[in-house]
Scaffold this motif. Structure first.
Motif, PDB file in Angstrom:
ATOM      1  N   GLY A   1       0.752  -1.297  -0.103  1.00  0.00           N
ATOM      2  CA  GLY A   1       0.081  -0.046  -0.145  1.00  0.00           C
ATOM      3  C   GLY A   1       0.654   1.242  -0.108  1.00  0.00           C
ATOM      4  N   VAL A   2       1.864   1.389   0.806  1.00  0.00           N
ATOM      5  CA  VAL A   2       2.562   2.450   0.907  1.00  0.00           C
ATOM      6  C   VAL A   2       3.348   2.717  -0.318  1.00  0.00           C
ATOM      7  CG1 VAL A   2       4.671   3.525   2.164  1.00  0.00           C
ATOM      8  CG2 VAL A   2       2.927   2.224   3.307  1.00  0.00           C
ATOM      9  N   THR A   3       3.929   1.783  -1.010  1.00  0.00           N
ATOM     10  CA  THR A   3       4.646   1.841  -2.371  1.00  0.00           C
ATOM     11  C   THR A   3       3.866   2.780  -3.290  1.00  0.00           C
ATOM     12  OG1 THR A   3       6.142   0.025  -1.885  1.00  0.00           O
ATOM     13  CG2 THR A   3       6.013   0.734  -4.198  1.00  0.00           C
ATOM     14  N   PRO A   4       2.874   2.231  -3.662  1.00  0.00           N
ATOM     15  CA  PRO A   4       1.995   3.192  -4.724  1.00  0.00           C
ATOM     16  C   PRO A   4       1.685   4.457  -4.164  1.00  0.00           C
ATOM     17  CG  PRO A   4       0.778   1.276  -3.716  1.00  0.00           C
ATOM     18  CD  PRO A   4       2.132   1.108  -3.078  1.00  0.00           C
ATOM     19  N   LEU A   5       1.237   4.426  -3.032  1.00  0.00           N
ATOM     20  CA  LEU A   5       0.892   5.731  -2.370  1.00  0.00           C
ATOM     21  C   LEU A   5       1.877   6.841  -2.450  1.00  0.00           C
ATOM     22  CD1 LEU A   5      -1.396   7.534  -0.963  1.00  0.00           C
ATOM     23  CD2 LEU A   5      -0.074   6.693   1.147  1.00  0.00           C
ATOM     24  N   ARG A   6       3.207   6.359  -2.400  1.00  0.00           N
ATOM     25  CA  ARG A   6       4.458   7.310  -2.221  1.00  0.00           C
ATOM     26  C   ARG A   6       4.601   7.577  -3.759  1.00  0.00           C
ATOM     27  NH1 ARG A   6       8.505   4.951   2.331  1.00  0.00           N
ATOM     28  NH2 ARG A   6       7.459   6.069   4.146  1.00  0.00           N
ATOM     29  N   VAL A   7       4.643   6.837  -4.751  1.00  0.00           N
ATOM     30  CA  VAL A   7       4.916   7.012  -6.132  1.00  0.00           C
ATOM     31  C   VAL A   7       3.746   7.985  -6.662  1.00  0.00           C
ATOM     32  CG1 VAL A   7       4.715   5.873  -8.348  1.00  0.00           C
ATOM     33  CG2 VAL A   7       6.130   4.930  -6.556  1.00  0.00           C
ATOM     34  N   LEU A   8       2.596   7.510  -6.384  1.00  0.00           N
ATOM     35  CA  LEU A   8       1.449   8.581  -7.146  1.00  0.00           C
ATOM     36  C   LEU A   8       1.406   9.984  -6.611  1.00  0.00           C
ATOM     37  CD1 LEU A   8      -1.257   5.648  -7.311  1.00  0.00           C
ATOM     38  CD2 LEU A   8       0.197   6.260  -9.269  1.00  0.00           C
ATOM     39  N   ARG A   9       1.942  10.060  -5.254  1.00  0.00           N
ATOM     40  CA  ARG A   9       1.839  11.350  -4.881  1.00  0.00           C
ATOM     41  C   ARG A   9       3.135  12.011  -5.325  1.00  0.00           C
ATOM     42  NH1 ARG A   9       0.875  10.510   1.657  1.00  0.00           N
ATOM     43  NH2 ARG A   9      -1.330  11.045   1.533  1.00  0.00           N
ATOM     44  N   THR A  10       4.004  11.623  -6.328  1.00  0.00           N
ATOM     45  CA  THR A  10       5.096  12.484  -6.580  1.00  0.00           C
ATOM     46  C   THR A  10       4.481  13.569  -7.713  1.00  0.00           C
ATOM     47  OG1 THR A  10       5.291  10.733  -8.524  1.00  0.00           O
ATOM     48  CG2 THR A  10       6.584  10.615  -6.429  1.00  0.00           C
ATOM     49  N   ARG A  11       3.213  13.742  -8.299  1.00  0.00           N
ATOM     50  CA  ARG A  11       2.716  14.599  -9.171  1.00  0.00           C
ATOM     51  C   ARG A  11       1.383  14.515  -9.132  1.00  0.00           C
ATOM     52  NH1 ARG A  11       4.585  13.049 -15.062  1.00  0.00           N
ATOM     53  NH2 ARG A  11       3.285  15.040 -15.325  1.00  0.00           N
ATOM     54  N   SER A  12       0.644  15.633  -9.496  1.00  0.00           N
ATOM     55  CA  SER A  12      -0.840  15.705  -9.734  1.00  0.00           C
ATOM     56  C   SER A  12      -1.331  14.652 -10.891  1.00  0.00           C
ATOM     57  CB  SER A  12      -1.401  16.984 -10.110  1.00  0.00           C
ATOM     58  OG  SER A  12      -2.499  17.034 -10.575  1.00  0.00           O
ATOM     59  N   LEU A  13      -2.390  13.908 -10.625  1.00  0.00           N
ATOM     60  CA  LEU A  13      -2.746  12.924 -11.376  1.00  0.00           C
ATOM     61  C   LEU A  13      -4.114  13.366 -11.866  1.00  0.00           C
ATOM     62  CD1 LEU A  13      -1.779   9.619  -9.226  1.00  0.00           C
ATOM     63  CD2 LEU A  13      -0.663  11.012 -11.172  1.00  0.00           C
ATOM     64  N   LEU A  14      -4.637  14.167 -11.587  1.00  0.00           N
ATOM     65  CA  LEU A  14      -6.104  14.595 -12.179  1.00  0.00           C
ATOM     66  C   LEU A  14      -6.023  14.820 -13.630  1.00  0.00           C
ATOM     67  CD1 LEU A  14      -8.899  15.526 -11.101  1.00  0.00           C
ATOM     68  CD2 LEU A  14      -8.200  18.062 -11.175  1.00  0.00           C
ATOM     69  N   ALA A  15      -7.036  14.025 -14.121  1.00  0.00           N
ATOM     70  CA  ALA A  15      -7.200  13.823 -15.253  1.00  0.00           C
ATOM     71  C   ALA A  15      -5.919  13.348 -16.405  1.00  0.00           C
ATOM     72  CB  ALA A  15      -7.622  15.092 -16.179  1.00  0.00           C
ATOM     73  N   ARG A  16      -4.908  12.940 -15.795  1.00  0.00           N
ATOM     74  CA  ARG A  16      -3.950  12.373 -16.243  1.00  0.00           C
ATOM     75  C   ARG A  16      -3.841  10.762 -16.659  1.00  0.00           C
ATOM     76  NH1 ARG A  16       0.051  16.418 -17.384  1.00  0.00           N
ATOM     77  NH2 ARG A  16      -0.095  18.025 -15.848  1.00  0.00           N
ATOM     78  N   ASN A  17      -3.266  10.515 -17.575  1.00  0.00           N
ATOM     79  CA  ASN A  17      -3.241   8.836 -18.164  1.00  0.00           C
ATOM     80  C   ASN A  17      -2.039   8.145 -17.058  1.00  0.00           C
ATOM     81  OD1 ASN A  17      -5.165   9.066 -20.168  1.00  0.00           O
ATOM     82  ND2 ASN A  17      -3.561   9.703 -21.632  1.00  0.00           N
ATOM     83  N   VAL A  18      -2.517   7.308 -16.327  1.00  0.00           N
ATOM     84  CA  VAL A  18      -1.629   6.339 -15.479  1.00  0.00           C
ATOM     85  C   VAL A  18      -1.652   5.155 -16.044  1.00  0.00           C
ATOM     86  CG1 VAL A  18      -1.213   5.492 -13.238  1.00  0.00           C
ATOM     87  CG2 VAL A  18      -1.911   7.982 -13.551  1.00  0.00           C
TER      88      VAL A  18
END
Length: 302
Positions: free
Chosen positions: A118-135
């Motif tokens: 859980g912590v791994t993706p949370l830290r990675v996904l917090r590195t930039r704004s993801l709103l309306a971004r392709n991930v």
């Protein structure tokens, strides 16, 4: 007390052993462990730890002795243990900085599924704004992948989940994936962020699908294969793209608290694909290595 220790023999990667009771320092709590969470990496790369050492990093249990310096949760608190050493034992001494208090309504076994996954993706996904971004999330059917899909969707991203076979696609749309692919060639989209758990040739493919200014985060290499970039593919014009490695081993208490809060609010679910007694750890490890588990393995400590 009983614990799962590192075993470098063919019978490994872990075995049960009687070990000494932990002696907490002034800044550590003593936690009675009720559930442990198995991770592919710590089992597959067990040679990185000394033989006979109590293994494991993720678990959940009850504080039976608070830290004597007054820090951390009081006796009786239900806690998740994340990325802490020697966690697969009946009792563990752990810094409060690696604990998250489990809110009422959250199953303690589900809390054991957090930690690394859980912590791994949370830290990675917090590195930039993801709103309306392709991930793009690769290896999306695993523990990290299941959490990453949910967290990406919660952040407002357009999440694409990549899995190894159609059978491993089950449930990912319900978790928030807009698309589920078994081959990256199925889409011509460019991704602003890629969270890769697989490694190998897929890294080169994901790099070619990265948008200008995008980042490819490498958080695992479950394939065990080499990555080869064709000549010229690392050159390009426009906003720079980047490849980022992951090795953040800082205390996890803050992230565990955030993740547990999302669970309590019903916005995040634990991807427990296999649940059983820790006496059956050998069968659980075999199932994990055979890619028969969708999500996390959580074992009850009897």
């Amino acid at each position: 007390m009983r614990a799962l220790v590192v075993d470098h023999s063919e019978a490994g990667p872990v075995r049960f052993a009687d070990v000494d009771e932990p002696v907490p320092s002034t800044g550590e709590a003593l936690v009675e462990i009720r559930h442990i969470g198995l991770n592919f990496g710590e089992l597959n790369y067990v040679h990185q730890w000394p033989a006979g050492a109590v293994h494991g990093h993720d678990a959940a249990g009850i504080v039976v002795r608070a830290a004597s310096d007054g820090s951390g949760p009081p006796v009786g608190t239900r806690v998740a243990v994340g990325m802490a050493p020697h966690a697969w034992a009946e009792r563990v001494a752990v810094s409060p900085a690696s604990l998250g208090a489990v809110p009422e309504g959250v199953d303690l076994a589900d809390a054991a599924a957090l930690g690394i996954a859980g912590v791994t993706p949370l830290r990675v996904l917090r590195t930039r704004s993801l709103l309306a971004r392709n991930v793009l999330i690769t290896g999306a059917s695993g523990g990290v992948g299941h959490f990453a899909v949910q967290l990406g969707a919660l952040a407002g991203a357009r999440v694409t989940a990549l899995v190894g076979s159609p059978e491993r696609a089950a449930g990912l749309r319900e978790l928030g994936a807009e698309r589920v692919l078994t081959d990256l060639a199925e889409t011509g989209d460019r991704f602003d962020l890629v969270l890769d758990t697989v490694g190998g040739p897929l890294v080169a493919q994901a790099w070619s699908s990265l948008a200008e200014g995008g980042t490819l985060h490498l958080v695992g290499y479950s394939s065990g294969q080499e990555t080869t970039f064709l000549s010229g593919t690392l050159f390009g014009f426009g906003e720079p793209r980047s490849i980022a490695t992951y090795g953040d081993m800082t205390p996890t208490g803050g992230e565990l608290t955030d993740l547990l809060g999302l669970m309590a609010a019903g916005r995040l679910s634990a991807p427990v694909g296999l649940r059983g007694d820790w006496q059956g750890v050998d069968d659980a490890v075999r199932a994990l290595f055979a890619r028969k588990v969708h999500g996390k393995v959580v074992l009850d400590v009897a």
